[in-house]
Motif scaffolding. Structure first.
Motif, PDB file in Angstrom:
ATOM      1  N   ARG A  30       0.958  -1.089  -0.059  1.00  0.00           N
ATOM      2  CA  ARG A  30      -0.112   0.021  -0.068  1.00  0.00           C
ATOM      3  C   ARG A  30       0.971   1.276  -0.027  1.00  0.00           C
ATOM      4  O   ARG A  30       1.855   1.133   0.482  1.00  0.00           O
ATOM      5  CB  ARG A  30      -0.972  -0.082   1.365  1.00  0.00           C
ATOM      6  CG  ARG A  30      -1.625  -1.141   1.429  1.00  0.00           C
ATOM      7  CD  ARG A  30      -3.162  -0.918   0.525  1.00  0.00           C
ATOM      8  NE  ARG A  30      -3.695   0.683   1.006  1.00  0.00           N
ATOM      9  CZ  ARG A  30      -4.664   0.599   2.002  1.00  0.00           C
ATOM     10  NH1 ARG A  30      -4.654  -0.469   2.661  1.00  0.00           N
ATOM     11  NH2 ARG A  30      -4.996   1.717   2.159  1.00  0.00           N
ATOM     12  N   HIS A  33       1.290   5.146   4.671  1.00  0.00           N
ATOM     13  CA  HIS A  33       0.157   6.019   5.427  1.00  0.00           C
ATOM     14  C   HIS A  33       0.666   7.365   5.989  1.00  0.00           C
ATOM     15  O   HIS A  33       1.763   7.396   6.089  1.00  0.00           O
ATOM     16  CB  HIS A  33       0.028   5.052   6.441  1.00  0.00           C
ATOM     17  CG  HIS A  33      -0.832   3.886   5.616  1.00  0.00           C
ATOM     18  ND1 HIS A  33      -1.925   3.781   5.231  1.00  0.00           N
ATOM     19  CD2 HIS A  33      -0.549   2.625   6.033  1.00  0.00           C
ATOM     20  CE1 HIS A  33      -2.345   2.354   4.691  1.00  0.00           C
ATOM     21  NE2 HIS A  33      -1.458   1.660   5.427  1.00  0.00           N
ATOM     22  N   PRO A  34      -0.233   8.163   6.198  1.00  0.00           N
ATOM     23  CA  PRO A  34       0.341   9.368   6.986  1.00  0.00           C
ATOM     24  C   PRO A  34       0.705   9.109   8.233  1.00  0.00           C
ATOM     25  O   PRO A  34       0.550   8.142   8.746  1.00  0.00           O
ATOM     26  CB  PRO A  34      -1.162  10.173   7.021  1.00  0.00           C
ATOM     27  CG  PRO A  34      -2.367   9.601   6.056  1.00  0.00           C
ATOM     28  CD  PRO A  34      -1.697   7.991   5.767  1.00  0.00           C
ATOM     29  N   ARG A  37      -0.378   7.121  11.932  1.00  0.00           N
ATOM     30  CA  ARG A  37      -1.142   5.608  11.647  1.00  0.00           C
ATOM     31  C   ARG A  37      -0.315   4.501  12.368  1.00  0.00           C
ATOM     32  O   ARG A  37       0.592   4.550  11.873  1.00  0.00           O
ATOM     33  CB  ARG A  37      -1.839   5.503  10.215  1.00  0.00           C
ATOM     34  CG  ARG A  37      -2.335   4.127  10.266  1.00  0.00           C
ATOM     35  CD  ARG A  37      -2.955   3.928   8.852  1.00  0.00           C
ATOM     36  NE  ARG A  37      -4.230   4.869   8.693  1.00  0.00           N
ATOM     37  CZ  ARG A  37      -4.651   4.620   7.470  1.00  0.00           C
ATOM     38  NH1 ARG A  37      -4.639   3.831   6.736  1.00  0.00           N
ATOM     39  NH2 ARG A  37      -5.913   5.294   7.244  1.00  0.00           N
ATOM     40  N   GLU A 131      -6.463  10.103   7.499  1.00  0.00           N
ATOM     41  CA  GLU A 131      -6.612  10.286   5.983  1.00  0.00           C
ATOM     42  C   GLU A 131      -6.768  11.401   5.449  1.00  0.00           C
ATOM     43  O   GLU A 131      -6.131  11.989   4.509  1.00  0.00           O
ATOM     44  CB  GLU A 131      -7.730   9.205   5.628  1.00  0.00           C
ATOM     45  CG  GLU A 131      -7.364   7.637   5.762  1.00  0.00           C
ATOM     46  CD  GLU A 131      -7.775   7.309   6.973  1.00  0.00           C
ATOM     47  OE1 GLU A 131      -8.324   8.207   7.828  1.00  0.00           O
ATOM     48  OE2 GLU A 131      -7.817   6.263   7.471  1.00  0.00           O
ATOM     49  N   GLY A 134      -3.513  13.743   5.875  1.00  0.00           N
ATOM     50  CA  GLY A 134      -2.731  13.150   5.023  1.00  0.00           C
ATOM     51  C   GLY A 134      -3.032  13.608   3.540  1.00  0.00           C
ATOM     52  O   GLY A 134      -2.040  14.082   2.903  1.00  0.00           O
ATOM     53  N   PHE A 152      -5.422   9.344  -1.295  1.00  0.00           N
ATOM     54  CA  PHE A 152      -6.568   9.442  -0.099  1.00  0.00           C
ATOM     55  C   PHE A 152      -7.409   8.422  -0.352  1.00  0.00           C
ATOM     56  O   PHE A 152      -7.635   7.776   0.831  1.00  0.00           O
ATOM     57  CB  PHE A 152      -7.229  10.955  -0.241  1.00  0.00           C
ATOM     58  CG  PHE A 152      -8.583  10.971   0.682  1.00  0.00           C
ATOM     59  CD1 PHE A 152      -8.503  11.186   1.881  1.00  0.00           C
ATOM     60  CD2 PHE A 152      -9.561  11.302  -0.188  1.00  0.00           C
ATOM     61  CE1 PHE A 152      -9.515  11.349   2.736  1.00  0.00           C
ATOM     62  CE2 PHE A 152     -10.741  11.579   0.743  1.00  0.00           C
ATOM     63  CZ  PHE A 152     -10.528  11.477   2.182  1.00  0.00           C
ATOM     64  N   ASP A 154      -6.563   5.330  -1.375  1.00  0.00           N
ATOM     65  CA  ASP A 154      -6.103   4.314  -0.992  1.00  0.00           C
ATOM     66  C   ASP A 154      -5.850   4.001   0.379  1.00  0.00           C
ATOM     67  O   ASP A 154      -5.866   2.984   0.933  1.00  0.00           O
ATOM     68  CB  ASP A 154      -4.559   4.086  -1.628  1.00  0.00           C
ATOM     69  CG  ASP A 154      -4.418   3.717  -3.134  1.00  0.00           C
ATOM     70  OD1 ASP A 154      -5.450   3.105  -3.458  1.00  0.00           O
ATOM     71  OD2 ASP A 154      -3.511   4.289  -3.796  1.00  0.00           O
ATOM     72  N   ASP A 155      -5.678   5.393   1.291  1.00  0.00           N
ATOM     73  CA  ASP A 155      -5.743   5.335   2.792  1.00  0.00           C
ATOM     74  C   ASP A 155      -6.886   4.922   3.128  1.00  0.00           C
ATOM     75  O   ASP A 155      -7.186   3.917   4.204  1.00  0.00           O
ATOM     76  CB  ASP A 155      -5.428   6.669   2.864  1.00  0.00           C
ATOM     77  CG  ASP A 155      -3.743   7.171   2.828  1.00  0.00           C
ATOM     78  OD1 ASP A 155      -3.088   6.043   2.599  1.00  0.00           O
ATOM     79  OD2 ASP A 155      -3.630   8.368   2.731  1.00  0.00           O
ATOM     80  N   ASP A 157      -9.364   3.179   1.575  1.00  0.00           N
ATOM     81  CA  ASP A 157      -9.431   1.583   1.243  1.00  0.00           C
ATOM     82  C   ASP A 157     -10.924   0.988   1.290  1.00  0.00           C
ATOM     83  O   ASP A 157     -11.325   0.296   2.136  1.00  0.00           O
ATOM     84  CB  ASP A 157      -8.646   0.848   2.222  1.00  0.00           C
ATOM     85  CG  ASP A 157      -8.635  -0.697   1.569  1.00  0.00           C
ATOM     86  OD1 ASP A 157      -8.767  -1.098   0.429  1.00  0.00           O
ATOM     87  OD2 ASP A 157      -8.074  -1.772   2.338  1.00  0.00           O
ATOM     88  N   SER A 273      -4.014   3.964  -7.370  1.00  0.00           N
ATOM     89  CA  SER A 273      -3.151   5.240  -7.564  1.00  0.00           C
ATOM     90  C   SER A 273      -2.113   5.315  -8.926  1.00  0.00           C
ATOM     91  O   SER A 273      -1.714   6.315  -8.994  1.00  0.00           O
ATOM     92  CB  SER A 273      -2.014   4.914  -6.469  1.00  0.00           C
ATOM     93  OG  SER A 273      -1.432   3.685  -6.620  1.00  0.00           O
TER      94      SER A 273
END
Length: 278
Positions: A30, A33-34, A37, A131, A134, A152, A154-155, A157, A273
């Motif tokens: 993935r 992540h921001p 997390r 999210e 981020g 965003f 993808d985060d 999901d 993405s």
């Protein structure tokens, strides 16, 4: 003393197996992540409960199959018998609805898309705060808006997150024309989806109740068997352990089936993405 050593050895064996499985479990690739997390961790309470159940069962029966079955049951059953995952999905959808409504309100004040997205990160709903922040951070570092929105999605999901991100991407390409009305419509759609999911989860609760009754009956039978050792003495042989393993597998299959009936289905994501739809 020998029984305690055997129980401890079995518990350590089960704990080691669980830790190895958790460590080797593949995690899908993935985007980063921001910050903030947390990475997935092996829950200590579940490990301890599995080890304790295994040790207690081994000490009471001396049956390796029963000890292993108790460990696996203590590991998976608490999560299977709750609707925590479904509730979290519903609460995240509610958070997305609130964020979408706020975004449409900000756009109503003649703000640009990038400005509105960054403004929405000042006080976002808690369940999607990481999210949204981020996304704002990527925009602040001059990441192209479409690329930031795909990251965003993808985060998040979540298929609903894909729909919202796709609407924002299309609005960016069209320079924001009609986006406020689209977001308001999306918020109403998400609200209806939340109501529908709550009704579905209430119906699926009957399957979890069935599983709890089955576990209660199984525990009652286990207590009866332990109080009547001559009745279960054949299970102490090699053949008895094989039969017990078959019985445990049958119960495991029944619980997996009930869990699938009660588990919410994840929709299909269509945004990725790379810029192509899947």
């Amino acid at each position: 003393m020998t029984q305690w050593l055997a129980a401890l050895s079995g518990a350590l064996l089960v704990a080691g197996t669980l830790l190895i499985v958790a460590g080797l479990r593949k995690v899908p690739e993935r985007p980063p992540h921001p910050p903030g997390r947390n990475l997935p961790k092996v829950p200590a309470v579940r490990v301890l409960s599995a080890v304790g159940a295994s040790a207690a069962t081994w000490w009471l029966t001396g049956w390796p199959v029963a000890a292993l079955g108790a460990a696996v049951g203590a590991w998976v059953l608490p999560r299977m018998l709750t609707n925590r995952d479904a509730q979290r999905q519903i609460e995240r959808l509610e958070a997305l609805e609130a964020w979408t409504r706020h975004l449409s309100d900000v756009l109503g004040g003649s703000a640009g898309i990038e400005e509105a997205l960054q403004s929405s990160a000042k006080n976002p709903p808690q369940l999607i705060a990481a999210e949204v922040q981020g996304l704002a951070r990527r925009l602040a570092f001059r990441t192209p808006t479409e690329q930031a929105l795909r990251a965003f999605a993808d985060d998040l999901d979540d298929p609903t997150g894909d729909v919202i991100a796709a609407a924002l991407i299309l609005a960016c390409r069209a320079r924001g024309r009609g986006l406020r009305e689209v977001l308001q419509g999306l918020a109403r759609t998400v609200a209806k989806d939340v109501a529908a999911r709550r009704e579905i989860d209430a119906e699926r609760a009957t399957h979890r109740t069935t599983a709890r009754w089955v576990i209660g009956a199984l525990l009652a039978y286990t207590v009866f068997a332990l109080l009547n050792r001559t009745y279960v003495e054949p299970f102490g042989t090699l053949g008895g352990q094989i039969v017990l393993a078959v019985v445990v597998l049958l119960y495991a299959g029944a619980f997996v089936w009930l869990h699938r009936l009660a588990k919410p289905l994840m929709g299909h994501r269509f945004l990725n993405s790379s810029g192509a739809s899947s």
